[in-house]
Write an enzyme that holds these catalytic residues in place. Structure first.
Site, PDB file in Angstrom:
ATOM      1  N   ASP A   1       0.585  -1.133   0.133  1.00 53.69           N
ATOM      2  CA  ASP A   1       0.029   0.076   0.015  1.00 53.69           C
ATOM      3  C   ASP A   1       0.905   1.217  -0.025  1.00 53.69           C
ATOM      4  O   ASP A   1       1.139   1.530   0.937  1.00 53.69           O
ATOM      5  CB  ASP A   1      -0.801   0.053   1.259  1.00 53.69           C
ATOM      6  CG  ASP A   1      -1.863   1.029   1.169  1.00 53.69           C
ATOM      7  OD1 ASP A   1      -1.958   1.911   0.247  1.00 53.69           O
ATOM      8  OD2 ASP A   1      -2.806   1.159   2.209  1.00 53.69           O
TER       9      ASP A   1
ATOM     10  N   ASP B   1      -0.522   4.489  -6.459  1.00 51.45           N
ATOM     11  CA  ASP B   1      -0.882   3.669  -5.398  1.00 51.45           C
ATOM     12  C   ASP B   1      -0.947   2.164  -6.103  1.00 51.45           C
ATOM     13  O   ASP B   1      -1.915   1.656  -6.886  1.00 51.45           O
ATOM     14  CB  ASP B   1      -2.433   4.050  -5.046  1.00 51.45           C
ATOM     15  CG  ASP B   1      -2.905   3.308  -3.896  1.00 51.45           C
ATOM     16  OD1 ASP B   1      -2.124   2.475  -3.257  1.00 51.45           O
ATOM     17  OD2 ASP B   1      -4.028   3.165  -3.573  1.00 51.45           O
TER      18      ASP B   1
END
Ligand SMILES: *[C@@H]1O[C@H](CO)[C@@H](O)[C@H](O)[C@H]1NC(C)=O
Ligand SMILES: *[C@@H]1O[C@H](CO)[C@@H](O)[C@H](O)[C@H]1NC(C)=O
Length: 480
Positions: free
Chosen positions: A113, A299
């Site tokens: 993440d 991301d």
């Protein structure tokens, strides 16, 4: 405090003739918490029903017992030291690394993440349904584990995780470091849709945006002097390429995983710990959209590319045969156009293998580029659909993101997309020689013909019954 108020789930039929529905959990723009402003968006394919029909290229065997019921395909071992294999679910929707703790040899699958700095894992005392189908970690698993009284709570737009902070030695990429992380005792059922046992935070967040108030894994590697440069590099595998060689490199980029030089783009200052960079423009086959002032939040934890509707509409207009249905688009499964994002003066290509998604019927495929504003009106959320095409360096001290162009041999190897378990993994081919010359997107002239010359990878057929869920979480977190 912003409270999501609209219905949590809406099913959208993409095409009248298609029976496929997208269980769609909307993304809400911004959530304020009492102490912190924090936000993050997750997207993943519905992994509720482990698929036993999917391909298996794994060669690294899990030696210990596994409670995790999801399909997770182990990548081949990394090609340089201080690195860890990046595994995935077999559909390019979730990318994970394994971590072990303390005296336990059980492997935990942690979602990469880059948009958050929190690390948490499902705990042994968790009684939530979700924890029955994942590997949990707690007392009895490691004699060196200490669980503190300090609690944490991370609230998502559609779910939540809470528990206690815990400390143990984390073993990852050959390193063994003291590490404090969240041990979740209460995990909402939203996480049934995800294969990972926890989340590894790789965001830029400092202590103000790190809602689990402990140094991130990158902070620890630096403070323990285990890496010289605070950066990590990521190569995400593409299932249809038939090579399962995802890799996360700590401290040093792996030049074997890209051609030529890295193109660095400075990050834009923000308070959310995002890896956010300026987008010059986007285009299709060299035809520019002509958008200005956009930025991209890079991301690894988001599967798709999400951009505000107007931008997504303009982009899909350049893909012949595309159609719009609300926030989602279809593109012909036979599309040959290459979508391009321009960063740092270079047009980076997005293969049809990545933006042309699952088959919907009638020759139409889902576009993996979504028309949804996730954050600001000029911010795009750029996830794995793009990142699979490049090697990405996240450089903390340099405050920059670097992209390296990948060799195309891997894409050309796509005809071997389905390999049964136990078959040897195709050996990695050597990168193309030479560097990539920066090219400019030209403004589109009507009638200009474009003939893409590469990247015609075979797209993996997702299988008929599989539902694609666009799950989106926004994080609002408070350390209680
Ligand atoms: C888990 O969290 C939810 C949402 O805050 C709460 O309603 C529930 O009581 C919690 N369950 C336990 C076992 O603590
Ligand atoms: C993108 O694709 C075009 C056309 O195939 C190619 O000429 C160009 O070098 C590619 N750009 C990068 C950065 O790989």
């Amino acid at each position: 405090m912003y409270i999501p108020s609209t219905s949590a789930v809406a099913c959208l039929s993409l095409l009248p003739l298609v029976s496929a529905f997208y269980p769609y959990v909307p993304v809400y723009p911004i959530i304020h918490s009492r102490k912190d402003l924090y936000k993050s968006v997750r997207h993943a394919e519905d992994a509720l029903n482990p698929r036993d029909d999917s391909i298996s290229l794994g060669i690294r065997r899990t030696l210990t017992r596994r409670t995790n019921k999801y399909n997770i395909i182990s990548a081949q071992p990394p090609t340089q030291s201080n690195s860890v294999a990046v595994d995935q679910d077999g559909t390019d929707f979730s990318y994970m690394v394994t971590i072990t703790f303390g005296t336990s040899s059980e492997e935990y699958h942690m979602l990469l993440d880059s948009a958050a700095s929190n690390t948490w894992i499902m705990g042994g005392d968790c009684t939530s349904d979700v924890c029955n189908t994942h590997n949990t970690f707690g007392n009895g698993d490691s004699t060196s584990l200490t669980i503190s009284d300090k609690t944490f709570s991370i609230v998502y737009g559609t779910g939540q995780v809470s528990g206690n902070l815990a400390t143990d030695t984390a073993h990852i990429a050959g390193f063994s470091v003291p590490f404090t992380f969240g041990l979740a005792s209460n995990v909402s059922s939203d996480f049934l849709s995800y294969p990972m046992d926890g989340i590894l935070g790789l965001g830029r967040g400092d202590s103000t945006s790190n809602t689990i108030e402990a140094p991130s894994i990158m902070d620890v590697l630096i403070s323990e002097s285990l890496i010289k440069t605070k950066l990590f590099g990521v190569h995400l595998s593409r299932t249809s390429s038939g090579v399962n060689d995802g890799e996360l490199d700590f401290g040093t980029p792996n030049p074997q995983l890209y051609n030529g030089d890295l193109i660095y783009i400075p990050t834009i200052a923000n308070t959310n710990g995002f890896w956010e960079i300026a987008v010059d423009d986007a285009g299709v086959d060299g035809k520019a959209l002509g958008v200005k002032g956009r930025s991209a939040i890079i991301d690894t934890g988001t599967s798709f590319i999400l951009m505000p509707s107007d931008d997504a509409v303009a982009l899909h207009k350049l893909i012949s045969g595309s159609t719009q249905s609300g926030e989602t688009f279809t593109v012909p499964c036979s599309a040959t156009e290459i979508v391009q994002l321009s960063f740092g003066g270079v047009n980076f290509n997005i293969s049809t293998a990545d933006y042309v998604g699952r088959r919907l019927g009638g020759g139409a495929c889902a576009s993996n580029i979504i028309g949804r504003q996730t954050f600001g009106s000029t911010q795009w959320l750029v996830g794995d659909v793009y990142l699979k095409n490049v090697y990405t360096v996240f450089d903390f001290d340099g405050s920059r993101v670097g992209f390296g162009v990948k060799g195309e041999e891997k894409v050309a190897a796509s005809s071997s997309a389905t390999v049964s378990g136990g078959s040897p993994v195709p050996s990695k081919t050597s990168p193309l020689a030479g560097t990539t010359a920066p090219t400019a997107l030209s403004q589109q002239s009507p009638g200009a013909s474009a003939s893409p010359t590469h990247n015609m990878a075979v797209k993996g057929d997702e299988g008929s019954g599989a539902m694609l869920a666009l799950m989106a979480f926004i994080v609002l977190a408070v350390v209680l």
